[in-house]
Design an enzyme around this catalytic site. Structure first.
Site, PDB file in Angstrom:
ATOM      1  N   ALA A 125       0.837  -1.177   0.008  1.00 55.14           N
ATOM      2  CA  ALA A 125       0.127   0.041  -0.047  1.00 55.14           C
ATOM      3  C   ALA A 125       0.745   1.271   0.039  1.00 55.14           C
ATOM      4  O   ALA A 125       0.433   2.399   0.226  1.00 55.14           O
ATOM      5  CB  ALA A 125      -1.081  -0.090   1.244  1.00 55.14           C
ATOM      6  N   SER A 126       2.248   1.154  -0.424  1.00 59.58           N
ATOM      7  CA  SER A 126       3.073   2.202  -0.421  1.00 59.58           C
ATOM      8  C   SER A 126       3.108   3.094   0.728  1.00 59.58           C
ATOM      9  O   SER A 126       3.472   2.794   1.977  1.00 59.58           O
ATOM     10  CB  SER A 126       2.699   3.083  -2.059  1.00 59.58           C
ATOM     11  OG  SER A 126       2.968   2.106  -3.035  1.00 59.58           O
ATOM     12  N   HIS A 127       2.563   4.383   0.547  1.00 60.36           N
ATOM     13  CA  HIS A 127       2.628   5.466   1.485  1.00 60.36           C
ATOM     14  C   HIS A 127       1.536   5.645   2.395  1.00 60.36           C
ATOM     15  O   HIS A 127       1.496   6.172   3.446  1.00 60.36           O
ATOM     16  CB  HIS A 127       2.566   6.787   0.754  1.00 60.36           C
ATOM     17  CG  HIS A 127       3.855   7.075  -0.243  1.00 60.36           C
ATOM     18  ND1 HIS A 127       5.087   6.730   0.197  1.00 60.36           N
ATOM     19  CD2 HIS A 127       3.527   7.117  -1.577  1.00 60.36           C
ATOM     20  CE1 HIS A 127       5.760   7.151  -0.860  1.00 60.36           C
ATOM     21  NE2 HIS A 127       5.092   7.182  -2.061  1.00 60.36           N
ATOM     22  N   ARG A 173       5.093  -5.096   5.476  1.00 58.83           N
ATOM     23  CA  ARG A 173       3.840  -4.616   6.423  1.00 58.83           C
ATOM     24  C   ARG A 173       3.645  -6.336   7.169  1.00 58.83           C
ATOM     25  O   ARG A 173       3.707  -7.337   6.621  1.00 58.83           O
ATOM     26  CB  ARG A 173       2.585  -4.316   5.485  1.00 58.83           C
ATOM     27  CG  ARG A 173       2.624  -2.998   5.059  1.00 58.83           C
ATOM     28  CD  ARG A 173       1.557  -2.630   4.105  1.00 58.83           C
ATOM     29  NE  ARG A 173       1.988  -1.482   3.229  1.00 58.83           N
ATOM     30  CZ  ARG A 173       1.414  -0.033   3.772  1.00 58.83           C
ATOM     31  NH1 ARG A 173       0.731  -0.030   4.740  1.00 58.83           N
ATOM     32  NH2 ARG A 173       1.993   0.915   3.150  1.00 58.83           N
ATOM     33  N   ASN A 220       5.531   4.492   7.821  1.00 55.30           N
ATOM     34  CA  ASN A 220       4.992   5.880   7.170  1.00 55.30           C
ATOM     35  C   ASN A 220       4.471   6.715   8.283  1.00 55.30           C
ATOM     36  O   ASN A 220       3.626   7.806   7.936  1.00 55.30           O
ATOM     37  CB  ASN A 220       3.845   5.452   6.189  1.00 55.30           C
ATOM     38  CG  ASN A 220       4.426   4.829   4.954  1.00 55.30           C
ATOM     39  OD1 ASN A 220       5.503   5.437   4.548  1.00 55.30           O
ATOM     40  ND2 ASN A 220       3.835   3.991   4.346  1.00 55.30           N
TER      41      ASN A 220
END
EC number: 5.4.2.3
Length: 268
Positions: A63-65, A130, A246
């Site tokens: 989910a990247s950022h 994650r 993040n």
């Protein structure tokens, strides 16, 4: 297509009632606990896309950022590019289909795209760090294997690394080796060549400071450090040893708050 086996496996990755998601530029993104069925179905879709294009297709679990509790998935097309828009529509339709409609949607996609179901399929898979990513990657693999596709699970990768792997595999190695080592060799060589073209010289060109957002970037940059030559020093911040993915760091934080990430010195 063994529809009976697909239905059986799909029941193990059941879709929550009423959940609607939209595939966009970043693929699917939402809370990780809502994504098991999506991952399974994107494994199915990747096989159909591979059969249609007669090429390797990538599936990236990230989910990247987004915050750590989120996750997501995106498909990578044969030349390392984003999924074709018409297949984004298929992805949305397949992800949102209720269990009783799954078979019909798969058949509709196959017929509309003239997929030769006897064609071999190959899918490569990567994931971020994650806590939910390993389990969700296995759901992708379940979807790939139930449709008879072959796969290679690269494990922990950055998103650009998976794009690179797909492109290399589909160009017969002409672009580079479809390995982590091949990626590091190509990128480090390009970076060194770029610094040679700099109009100024000094320590600032031999020192690289990176905010890793407590994610996959720290792991991969550590692996890559020894590929750099000419004394380039890489200093990592938010390297995952403490802090949450993040949280108060990363590209979106800097853009939104217009200040350096937490835990860094002043970046020049």
């Amino acid at each position: 297509m063994d529809l009976g086996a697909i239905t059986k496996y799909s029941a193990l990755h059941a879709k929550p009632n009423g959940l609607i998601l939209q595939y966009g530029t970043a693929g699917f993104r939402t809370k990780a606990e809502h994504l098991d069925h999506v991952m399974f179905r994107m494994g199915l879709l990747a096989v159909l896309r591979s059969k249609q294009t007669k090429s390797t297709i990538g599936v990236m679990v990230t989910a990247s950022h987004n915050p750590e509790e989120d996750n997501g998935v995106k498909l990578v097309d044969p030349l390392g590019e984003m999924l074709a828009p018409s297949w984004e529509e298929h992805a949305t339709c397949l992800a949102n289909a209720e269990e009783q409609d799954m078979q019909r949607v798969l058949i509709d996609i196959s017929e509309k795209e003239a997929v030769n179901l006897q064609q071999d399929a190959f899918v490569v898979i990567g994931r971020d760090t994650r806590p939910s990513s390993e389990k969700l990657s296995q759901s992708v693999i379940d979807g790939v294997t139930v449709l008879g596709g072959q796969f290679h699970d690269y494990g922990l990768l950055t998103t650009p690394q998976l794009h690179y792997m797909v492109y290399c595999r589909n160009t017969g190695g002409r672009y580079g080796k479809a390995t982590i080592e091949g990626y590091y060799q190509k990128l480090s060589k390009a970076f060194v060549e770029l610094t040679k073209q700099a109009s100024c010289s000094g320590d600032e060109y031999r020192s690289l400071k990176v905010d890793c957002a407590n994610g996959i970037g720290a792991l991969k940059l550590r692996e890559m450090e020894h590929y750099f030559s000419q004394g380039l020093s890489v200093q990592l911040f938010n390297d995952g040893s403490k802090g949450k993915l993040n949280h108060l760091c990363g590209a979106d934080f800097v853009k939104s708050h217009q200040k350096p990430p937490q835990g860094t010195c002043l970046l020049h």
